[in-house]
Design a protein around this motif. Sequence first.
Motif, PDB file in Angstrom:
ATOM      1  N   THR A  44       0.839  -1.208   0.000  1.00 52.05           N
ATOM      2  CA  THR A  44       0.000   0.000   0.000  1.00 52.05           C
ATOM      3  C   THR A  44       0.870   1.253   0.000  1.00 52.05           C
ATOM      4  OG1 THR A  44       0.006   0.169   2.417  1.00 52.05           O
ATOM      5  CG2 THR A  44      -1.727  -1.209   1.395  1.00 52.05           C
ATOM      6  N   LYS A  45       0.289   2.377  -0.394  1.00 58.35           N
ATOM      7  CA  LYS A  45       0.961   3.663  -0.211  1.00 58.35           C
ATOM      8  C   LYS A  45       1.272   3.805   1.275  1.00 58.35           C
ATOM      9  CE  LYS A  45       2.412   7.911  -0.452  1.00 58.35           C
ATOM     10  NZ  LYS A  45       3.760   8.205  -1.008  1.00 58.35           N
ATOM     11  N   SER A  46       2.461   4.324   1.609  1.00 57.37           N
ATOM     12  CA  SER A  46       2.813   4.491   3.023  1.00 57.37           C
ATOM     13  C   SER A  46       1.734   5.297   3.734  1.00 57.37           C
ATOM     14  CB  SER A  46       4.153   5.222   3.151  1.00 57.37           C
ATOM     15  OG  SER A  46       5.195   4.435   2.620  1.00 57.37           O
ATOM     16  N   ILE A  68      11.151  12.094 -10.933  1.00 57.08           N
ATOM     17  CA  ILE A  68      11.467  12.847  -9.716  1.00 57.08           C
ATOM     18  C   ILE A  68      10.150  13.143  -9.019  1.00 57.08           C
ATOM     19  CG2 ILE A  68      11.480  15.054 -10.995  1.00 57.08           C
ATOM     20  CD1 ILE A  68      13.619  16.029  -8.954  1.00 57.08           C
ATOM     21  N   ASN A  69      10.116  13.012  -7.655  1.00 54.75           N
ATOM     22  CA  ASN A  69       8.852  13.245  -6.965  1.00 54.75           C
ATOM     23  C   ASN A  69       9.078  13.881  -5.611  1.00 54.75           C
ATOM     24  OD1 ASN A  69       7.862  11.491  -4.465  1.00 54.75           O
ATOM     25  ND2 ASN A  69       9.328  10.258  -5.603  1.00 54.75           N
ATOM     26  N   SER A  70       8.111  14.717  -5.221  1.00 50.91           N
ATOM     27  CA  SER A  70       8.030  15.183  -3.847  1.00 50.91           C
ATOM     28  C   SER A  70       6.558  15.193  -3.486  1.00 50.91           C
ATOM     29  CB  SER A  70       8.664  16.567  -3.710  1.00 50.91           C
ATOM     30  OG  SER A  70       8.687  16.920  -2.337  1.00 50.91           O
ATOM     31  N   MET A  71       5.971  13.992  -3.359  1.00 46.64           N
ATOM     32  CA  MET A  71       4.532  13.838  -3.172  1.00 46.64           C
ATOM     33  C   MET A  71       4.066  14.417  -1.844  1.00 46.64           C
ATOM     34  SD  MET A  71       4.085  12.375  -6.025  1.00 46.64           S
ATOM     35  CE  MET A  71       2.356  11.945  -5.988  1.00 46.64           C
ATOM     36  N   GLY A  72       4.888  14.188  -0.788  1.00 49.65           N
ATOM     37  CA  GLY A  72       4.508  14.670   0.537  1.00 49.65           C
ATOM     38  C   GLY A  72       3.557  13.742   1.269  1.00 49.65           C
ATOM     39  N   LEU A  73       3.666  12.460   0.971  1.00 50.20           N
ATOM     40  CA  LEU A  73       2.892  11.423   1.691  1.00 50.20           C
ATOM     41  C   LEU A  73       1.373  11.571   1.565  1.00 50.20           C
ATOM     42  CD1 LEU A  73       4.559  10.491   5.103  1.00 50.20           C
ATOM     43  CD2 LEU A  73       3.690   8.930   3.377  1.00 50.20           C
ATOM     44  N   PRO A  74       0.863  11.831   0.343  1.00 44.42           N
ATOM     45  CA  PRO A  74      -0.597  11.822   0.203  1.00 44.42           C
ATOM     46  C   PRO A  74      -1.081  10.388   0.406  1.00 44.42           C
ATOM     47  CG  PRO A  74       0.411  11.848  -1.977  1.00 44.42           C
ATOM     48  CD  PRO A  74       1.531  11.942  -0.986  1.00 44.42           C
ATOM     49  N   ASN A  75      -2.057  10.201   1.284  1.00 42.33           N
ATOM     50  CA  ASN A  75      -2.572   8.844   1.490  1.00 42.33           C
ATOM     51  C   ASN A  75      -3.909   8.922   2.190  1.00 42.33           C
ATOM     52  OD1 ASN A  75      -2.209   7.740   4.575  1.00 42.33           O
ATOM     53  ND2 ASN A  75      -0.798   9.399   4.115  1.00 42.33           N
ATOM     54  N   LEU A 124       7.911  -0.794   7.277  1.00 41.76           N
ATOM     55  CA  LEU A 124       8.073   0.473   7.995  1.00 41.76           C
ATOM     56  C   LEU A 124       9.016   1.369   7.196  1.00 41.76           C
ATOM     57  CD1 LEU A 124       7.714   2.279  10.491  1.00 41.76           C
ATOM     58  CD2 LEU A 124       9.580   0.982  11.588  1.00 41.76           C
ATOM     59  N   ASN A 125       8.477   2.474   6.699  1.00 39.21           N
ATOM     60  CA  ASN A 125       9.236   3.378   5.828  1.00 39.21           C
ATOM     61  C   ASN A 125      10.123   4.273   6.686  1.00 39.21           C
ATOM     62  OD1 ASN A 125      10.151   5.337   4.092  1.00 39.21           O
ATOM     63  ND2 ASN A 125       8.183   5.621   3.056  1.00 39.21           N
ATOM     64  N   LEU A 126      11.415   4.013   6.661  1.00 38.51           N
ATOM     65  CA  LEU A 126      12.341   4.796   7.505  1.00 38.51           C
ATOM     66  C   LEU A 126      12.909   6.000   6.767  1.00 38.51           C
ATOM     67  CD1 LEU A 126      14.266   2.015   9.472  1.00 38.51           C
ATOM     68  CD2 LEU A 126      12.353   3.442  10.219  1.00 38.51           C
ATOM     69  N   SER A 127      12.359   6.311   5.584  1.00 38.82           N
ATOM     70  CA  SER A 127      12.802   7.521   4.887  1.00 38.82           C
ATOM     71  C   SER A 127      12.071   8.741   5.403  1.00 38.82           C
ATOM     72  CB  SER A 127      12.555   7.388   3.384  1.00 38.82           C
ATOM     73  OG  SER A 127      13.515   6.536   2.835  1.00 38.82           O
ATOM     74  N   CYS A 128      11.292   8.546   6.451  1.00 37.24           N
ATOM     75  CA  CYS A 128      10.506   9.664   6.945  1.00 37.24           C
ATOM     76  C   CYS A 128      11.390  10.637   7.706  1.00 37.24           C
ATOM     77  CB  CYS A 128       9.392   9.145   7.823  1.00 37.24           C
ATOM     78  SG  CYS A 128       8.186   8.442   6.731  1.00 37.24           S
ATOM     79  N   PRO A 129      10.964  11.882   7.701  1.00 33.76           N
ATOM     80  CA  PRO A 129      11.749  12.882   8.411  1.00 33.76           C
ATOM     81  C   PRO A 129      11.702  12.583   9.906  1.00 33.76           C
ATOM     82  CG  PRO A 129       9.651  13.808   7.783  1.00 33.76           C
ATOM     83  CD  PRO A 129       9.726  12.458   7.170  1.00 33.76           C
ATOM     84  N   ASN A 130      12.754  12.959  10.564  1.00 30.44           N
ATOM     85  CA  ASN A 130      12.777  12.792  12.013  1.00 30.44           C
ATOM     86  C   ASN A 130      12.406  14.175  12.552  1.00 30.44           C
ATOM     87  OD1 ASN A 130      13.295  11.785  14.527  1.00 30.44           O
ATOM     88  ND2 ASN A 130      15.499  12.121  14.350  1.00 30.44           N
ATOM     89  N   ILE A 190      16.091  -0.091  -2.682  1.00 31.89           N
ATOM     90  CA  ILE A 190      16.171   1.239  -2.118  1.00 31.89           C
ATOM     91  C   ILE A 190      14.857   2.014  -2.298  1.00 31.89           C
ATOM     92  CG2 ILE A 190      18.651   1.451  -2.488  1.00 31.89           C
ATOM     93  CD1 ILE A 190      18.010   3.180  -4.988  1.00 31.89           C
ATOM     94  N   ASN A 191      14.701   3.021  -1.443  1.00 31.99           N
ATOM     95  CA  ASN A 191      13.731   4.082  -1.697  1.00 31.99           C
ATOM     96  C   ASN A 191      14.382   5.026  -2.709  1.00 31.99           C
ATOM     97  OD1 ASN A 191      11.625   6.028  -1.409  1.00 31.99           O
ATOM     98  ND2 ASN A 191      11.403   5.512   0.751  1.00 31.99           N
ATOM     99  N   SER A 192      13.638   6.037  -3.145  1.00 34.22           N
ATOM    100  CA  SER A 192      14.185   6.974  -4.146  1.00 34.22           C
ATOM    101  C   SER A 192      15.488   7.619  -3.628  1.00 34.22           C
ATOM    102  CB  SER A 192      13.155   8.072  -4.433  1.00 34.22           C
ATOM    103  OG  SER A 192      12.672   8.634  -3.236  1.00 34.22           O
ATOM    104  N   ILE A 193      16.333   8.019  -4.549  1.00 35.76           N
ATOM    105  CA  ILE A 193      17.555   8.759  -4.190  1.00 35.76           C
ATOM    106  C   ILE A 193      17.130  10.184  -3.863  1.00 35.76           C
ATOM    107  CG2 ILE A 193      19.734   9.705  -5.039  1.00 35.76           C
ATOM    108  CD1 ILE A 193      20.115   7.259  -6.748  1.00 35.76           C
TER     109      ILE A 193
END
Length: 310
Positions: A44-46, A68-75, A124-130, A190-193
């Motif tokens: 699923t989408k995160s 290239i994407n900067s979706m911003g976690l639309p879900n 668990l998507n660990l590319s999330c901002p801290n 990998i997740n996106s670069i």
Amino acid sequence: TTLTASIAGFDFDNVLLNAAGVYCQTASELDQILEASGAGSLVTKSATPAERDGNAGVRFAEMPLGSINSMGLPNLGLDYYLDYTITHQDEKPLFLSIAGLTKADNLAMLRDVQDSDFNGLVELNLSCPNVPGKPQTAYDFDTTREILNEVFSFYTKPLGVKLPPYFDIAHFDMIAEILNDFPLAFVNTINSIGNGLVVDPETDTVVIAPKGGFGGLGGEIVKPTALANVRALRQRLRPEIKIIGTGGVTNGRDVYDHILCGADLVSVGTSLYFEGPAIFERLNNELIAIMAEKGYNHLDEFRGRLQTLA
Ligand SMILES: CC(C)(C)CCc1c(C(=O)O)[nH]c(=O)[nH]c1=O
């Protein structure tokens, strides 16, 4: 030719699935992957706890050799994807992706999943901002260890992590040392670069609106980095931790290369976005043709068998 693989006791009748974020926002998109010939699973989408619109403006663009994407976690929110995966989990083994914007959100969502009727796999998507000003979680090794400690203090269902690419051998060593300390079912790499920048030659502008045009790179352009991360983590992680290879898959040879580097499953993002779910049958057929050429009947005859030069 058998294309089977297994993770945490789940048997996949073929190795392909979508990459989280692509073709997996709505039940209609998820159904298309679920029903696609050649797709062994879906993710699923995160999800975040509540639904999100994501970033405003143009947030995805094609570029030569990728996206290239900067979706911003639309879900549509965790409950939506929990409902979908619970409804369909007896048809195929399914992955539920979660991406809390805070550690508290991640833990709260995992408690919900732990207490739910979902018995599939969580990514668990660990590319999330801290916290602002610090790098994304997976680039903050202490925070990564901290969150996994808290997760595994209560979460008992099969769980893996989605990682961004690493580019330094010492970082491969450091992340593997952390991951090996936990009962992870898998790692998806990998997740996106992160934070690439693409210029539109017609307008001398960036091509996506959010973040001044900075965004995650996917597609052909990321394949060497993806293979390096699959290979490096396969060489370092305990064999019980399986690997989902993601990044740069456009044809059967790319699928073969991910498996040769050690992947158990292979996920497809950018190419799926442009070609649609029919891509899965094409990729499987191309993989089978390559295996036939080489006289392989099973994936485990070549999985992880990349040779180095003398
Ligand atoms: C980048 C985050 C918004 C923190 C996580 C969601 C995500 C996104 C996204 O929703 O922008 N895009 C990606 O290529 N990978 C991701 O993991």
